[in-house]
Design a protein around this motif. Sequence first.
Motif, PDB file in Angstrom:
ATOM      1  N   UNK A  89       1.121  -9.584   1.476  1.00 37.53           N
ATOM      2  CA  UNK A  89       2.556  -9.834   1.451  1.00 37.53           C
ATOM      3  C   UNK A  89       3.032  -9.974   0.012  1.00 37.53           C
ATOM      4  N   UNK A  90       4.108  -9.264  -0.317  1.00 40.57           N
ATOM      5  CA  UNK A  90       4.679  -9.369  -1.655  1.00 40.57           C
ATOM      6  C   UNK A  90       4.856  -8.024  -2.325  1.00 40.57           C
ATOM      7  N   UNK A  91       5.082  -8.061  -3.624  1.00 42.29           N
ATOM      8  CA  UNK A  91       5.343  -6.870  -4.427  1.00 42.29           C
ATOM      9  C   UNK A  91       4.106  -6.510  -5.228  1.00 42.29           C
ATOM     10  N   UNK A  92       3.705  -5.227  -5.158  1.00 41.20           N
ATOM     11  CA  UNK A  92       2.542  -4.715  -5.878  1.00 41.20           C
ATOM     12  C   UNK A  92       2.995  -3.549  -6.752  1.00 41.20           C
ATOM     13  N   UNK A  93       2.370  -3.374  -7.905  1.00 45.79           N
ATOM     14  CA  UNK A  93       2.684  -2.248  -8.783  1.00 45.79           C
ATOM     15  C   UNK A  93       1.379  -1.625  -9.273  1.00 45.79           C
ATOM     16  N   UNK A  94       1.329  -0.270  -9.289  1.00 50.35           N
ATOM     17  CA  UNK A  94       0.108   0.388  -9.737  1.00 50.35           C
ATOM     18  C   UNK A  94       0.212   0.827 -11.202  1.00 50.35           C
ATOM     19  N   UNK A  95      -0.831   1.462 -11.689  1.00 51.57           N
ATOM     20  CA  UNK A  95      -0.916   1.874 -13.098  1.00 51.57           C
ATOM     21  C   UNK A  95       0.157   2.873 -13.504  1.00 51.57           C
ATOM     22  N   UNK A  96       0.707   3.617 -12.539  1.00 52.84           N
ATOM     23  CA  UNK A  96       1.721   4.630 -12.835  1.00 52.84           C
ATOM     24  C   UNK A  96       3.144   4.105 -12.670  1.00 52.84           C
ATOM     25  N   UNK A  97       3.286   2.855 -12.261  1.00 52.47           N
ATOM     26  CA  UNK A  97       4.605   2.266 -12.083  1.00 52.47           C
ATOM     27  C   UNK A  97       5.163   2.356 -10.678  1.00 52.47           C
ATOM     28  N   UNK A  98       4.406   2.908  -9.733  1.00 50.40           N
ATOM     29  CA  UNK A  98       4.850   2.921  -8.335  1.00 50.40           C
ATOM     30  C   UNK A  98       4.782   1.499  -7.796  1.00 50.40           C
ATOM     31  N   UNK A  99       5.718   1.158  -6.895  1.00 48.55           N
ATOM     32  CA  UNK A  99       5.799  -0.203  -6.360  1.00 48.55           C
ATOM     33  C   UNK A  99       5.740  -0.193  -4.841  1.00 48.55           C
ATOM     34  N   UNK A 100       5.000  -1.152  -4.307  1.00 48.97           N
ATOM     35  CA  UNK A 100       4.895  -1.337  -2.867  1.00 48.97           C
ATOM     36  C   UNK A 100       5.348  -2.754  -2.558  1.00 48.97           C
ATOM     37  N   UNK A 101       6.230  -2.880  -1.578  1.00 43.57           N
ATOM     38  CA  UNK A 101       6.673  -4.191  -1.124  1.00 43.57           C
ATOM     39  C   UNK A 101       6.233  -4.348   0.325  1.00 43.57           C
ATOM     40  N   UNK A 102       5.289  -5.251   0.555  1.00 40.75           N
ATOM     41  CA  UNK A 102       4.840  -5.570   1.911  1.00 40.75           C
ATOM     42  C   UNK A 102       5.644  -6.777   2.359  1.00 40.75           C
ATOM     43  N   UNK A 103       6.403  -6.603   3.451  1.00 42.66           N
ATOM     44  CA  UNK A 103       7.298  -7.663   3.902  1.00 42.66           C
ATOM     45  C   UNK A 103       6.552  -8.875   4.448  1.00 42.66           C
ATOM     46  N   UNK A 104       5.638  -8.662   5.392  1.00 43.25           N
ATOM     47  CA  UNK A 104       4.871  -9.759   5.977  1.00 43.25           C
ATOM     48  C   UNK A 104       3.695  -9.178   6.736  1.00 43.25           C
ATOM     49  N   UNK A 105       2.550  -9.819   6.639  1.00 41.46           N
ATOM     50  CA  UNK A 105       1.371  -9.456   7.423  1.00 41.46           C
ATOM     51  C   UNK A 105       1.304 -10.417   8.597  1.00 41.46           C
ATOM     52  N   UNK A 106       1.299  -9.875   9.823  1.00 39.45           N
ATOM     53  CA  UNK A 106       1.276 -10.764  10.984  1.00 39.45           C
ATOM     54  C   UNK A 106      -0.142 -11.267  11.271  1.00 39.45           C
ATOM     55  N   UNK A 107      -0.289 -12.075  12.306  1.00 34.82           N
ATOM     56  CA  UNK A 107      -1.575 -12.712  12.620  1.00 34.82           C
ATOM     57  C   UNK A 107      -2.654 -11.716  13.045  1.00 34.82           C
ATOM     58  N   UNK A 108      -2.252 -10.500  13.388  1.00 37.49           N
ATOM     59  CA  UNK A 108      -3.204  -9.441  13.757  1.00 37.49           C
ATOM     60  C   UNK A 108      -3.538  -8.533  12.578  1.00 37.49           C
ATOM     61  N   UNK A 109      -2.877  -8.747  11.437  1.00 38.19           N
ATOM     62  CA  UNK A 109      -3.124  -7.921  10.260  1.00 38.19           C
ATOM     63  C   UNK A 109      -2.171  -6.751  10.104  1.00 38.19           C
TER      64      UNK A 109
END
Length: 112
Positions: free
Chosen positions: A5-25
Amino acid sequence: QCNLTGLWENDLGSKMHVFEVDSEGNFSGEYHTSVSSTAKPIQPSPLVGSQHLDKDGQCTFGFTVNWKKFSDSTAVFVGQCFTDDKGDEVLKTSWLLREKADALPNDWKATR
């Protein structure tokens, strides 16, 4: 435990925002790539995925990104979460991108 859960950024500047991980993954979010071969403007794209909720914190996960807002392609990512020497979570991933082929004989060049 790795928490995607949260904001991730890779080496090239691409960004991933995971809103929420539920109890099942299971999780959803948005991916904003910083690289593209299309001439259309890049836009954030929806993602859906799943992760193992392992107690050792070094979980594996996978997700799919549909680039439908600006491209005819779809990408899948698989990876694992690690904790580095500083205690920071680091994601290591591999990906496949499938572009739309115009005909069956051109299928060979549609996956990167």
